[in-house]
Design a protein around this motif. Structure first.
Motif, PDB file in Angstrom:
ATOM      1  N   ASP A 129      -6.651  -9.560 -13.149  1.00 58.25           N
ATOM      2  CA  ASP A 129      -6.087  -8.328 -13.882  1.00 58.25           C
ATOM      3  C   ASP A 129      -5.896  -8.856 -15.274  1.00 58.25           C
ATOM      4  O   ASP A 129      -5.841  -8.104 -16.483  1.00 58.25           O
ATOM      5  N   THR A 144       0.889  -1.253   0.027  1.00 50.46           N
ATOM      6  CA  THR A 144      -0.059   0.029  -0.111  1.00 50.46           C
ATOM      7  C   THR A 144       0.898   1.403   0.027  1.00 50.46           C
ATOM      8  O   THR A 144       2.035   1.361   0.203  1.00 50.46           O
ATOM      9  N   TYR A 159      -6.121 -11.058  -7.737  1.00 47.84           N
ATOM     10  CA  TYR A 159      -5.887 -10.005  -8.222  1.00 47.84           C
ATOM     11  C   TYR A 159      -5.195 -10.073  -9.519  1.00 47.84           C
ATOM     12  O   TYR A 159      -5.678  -9.486 -10.504  1.00 47.84           O
ATOM     13  N   TRP A 214     -12.709 -11.493 -10.414  1.00 43.79           N
ATOM     14  CA  TRP A 214     -11.950 -10.584  -9.613  1.00 43.79           C
ATOM     15  C   TRP A 214     -11.475  -9.363 -10.579  1.00 43.79           C
ATOM     16  O   TRP A 214     -11.509  -9.582 -11.836  1.00 43.79           O
ATOM     17  N   ASP A 234     -13.528  -3.706 -10.399  1.00 47.32           N
ATOM     18  CA  ASP A 234     -13.747  -2.559 -10.277  1.00 47.32           C
ATOM     19  C   ASP A 234     -12.564  -1.733 -11.348  1.00 47.32           C
ATOM     20  O   ASP A 234     -12.989  -0.622 -11.629  1.00 47.32           O
ATOM     21  N   THR A 235     -11.348  -2.403 -11.329  1.00 50.85           N
ATOM     22  CA  THR A 235     -10.701  -1.678 -12.200  1.00 50.85           C
ATOM     23  C   THR A 235     -11.168  -1.522 -13.739  1.00 50.85           C
ATOM     24  O   THR A 235     -11.354  -0.330 -14.482  1.00 50.85           O
ATOM     25  N   SER A 279     -10.724   1.574  -5.635  1.00 48.52           N
ATOM     26  CA  SER A 279     -11.308   0.253  -5.206  1.00 48.52           C
ATOM     27  C   SER A 279     -12.671   0.286  -4.897  1.00 48.52           C
ATOM     28  O   SER A 279     -12.936   1.466  -4.556  1.00 48.52           O
ATOM     29  N   SER A 280     -13.675  -0.444  -5.310  1.00 51.38           N
ATOM     30  CA  SER A 280     -14.917  -0.348  -4.815  1.00 51.38           C
ATOM     31  C   SER A 280     -15.105  -0.353  -3.356  1.00 51.38           C
ATOM     32  O   SER A 280     -16.225  -0.468  -3.107  1.00 51.38           O
ATOM     33  N   ARG A 281     -14.189  -0.587  -2.506  1.00 55.93           N
ATOM     34  CA  ARG A 281     -14.421  -0.280  -1.153  1.00 55.93           C
ATOM     35  C   ARG A 281     -14.539   1.133  -0.629  1.00 55.93           C
ATOM     36  O   ARG A 281     -14.846   1.252   0.384  1.00 55.93           O
TER      37      ARG A 281
END
Length: 232
Positions: A219, A138, A215, A172, A175-176, A149-151
């Motif tokens: 991707d 992070t 992830y 997965w 959201d991107t 992110s959708s969080r």
């Protein structure tokens, strides 16, 4: 402008009360909370239902939907399809919302300055492993080119429709691709670094590796899907 908060979950009974308490503690509560349960067997929907009266006392109308078997993109789309309002914000079970989160994440839309808003998120780490994982995975602030992110996200219903919704073919990384499609469709995008969500990083190596695999897999699928659409 009224606001709908959308959340999807599967077997989140342990973490869910904290999220619901944070919704109640918002300085600007959403007008509506649409919660989609993906077929939990741990009592998740019962916990949500138990908060109905408390949410209503804060002016938050609850819609609790049961959609067993949906993947996360399908669950997000189901929630948005059932939203009553055009300003939509989203977060996930397992997250903690800063008390000003709903106000900060939706303000650019409510002021008609954006169609897509990226909030930020900070890791919660209790163990040495979690602190190391947080440090390597992070950043303390949104980096250049940051997409949400959708969080921690908000968007207009129109932007969601123009993007074709969340891509339901992706298990997965949905959201991107959703963000990219919003931008391709002309959505005005701003980052709201003060719209903070806190989330606990994975507690062990196996869980972390599984997350990174998901992830990376998502991707890869996203890139293949984007390439096929470009070729067509």
């Amino acid at each position: 402008m009224k606001v709908t908060l959308v959340t999807t979950a599967l077997n989140e009974a342990e973490s869910l009360p904290l999220l619901l308490q944070d919704v109640l503690a918002q300085t600007l509560p959403p007008d509506e909370f649409v919660f989609v349960d993906g077929g939990s067997n741990d009592g998740t929907p019962v916990i949500v239902e138990d908060y109905r009266a408390r949410l209503q006392s804060q002016g938050v109308a609850l819609k609790l939907l049961s959609r067993p078997g949906l993947n996360i993109a399908q669950g997000r789309n189901a929630a948005i399809n059932n939203a009553s309002h055009d300003c939509i914000c989203g977060s996930d079970a397992g997250c903690r919302l800063d008390s000003h989160w709903c106000d900060n994440i939706t303000r650019p839309i409510r002021h008609q300055e954006a169609d897509l808003v990226g909030g930020f998120y900070r890791p919660v780490a209790h163990s040495r492993f979690q602190r190391i994982l947080a440090a390597v995975s992070t950043t303390p602030d949104p980096a250049p080119g940051f997409l949400p992110s959708s969080r921690s996200i908000a968007f207009t219903r129109r932007a969601w429709r123009k993007a074709g919704g969340y891509p339901e073919s992706l298990p997965w990384g949905e959201d991107t691709l959703f963000n990219e499609r919003c931008l391709e469709a002309g959505a005005r995008y701003v980052v709201a670094p003060d719209a903070i969500v806190h989330w606990e990083v994975r507690r062990g190596l196996n869980a972390a590796l599984r997350q990174f695999y998901q992830y990376a897999f998502g991707d890869g699928l996203r890139r293949r899907l984007s390439a096929s659409l470009t070729a067509d």
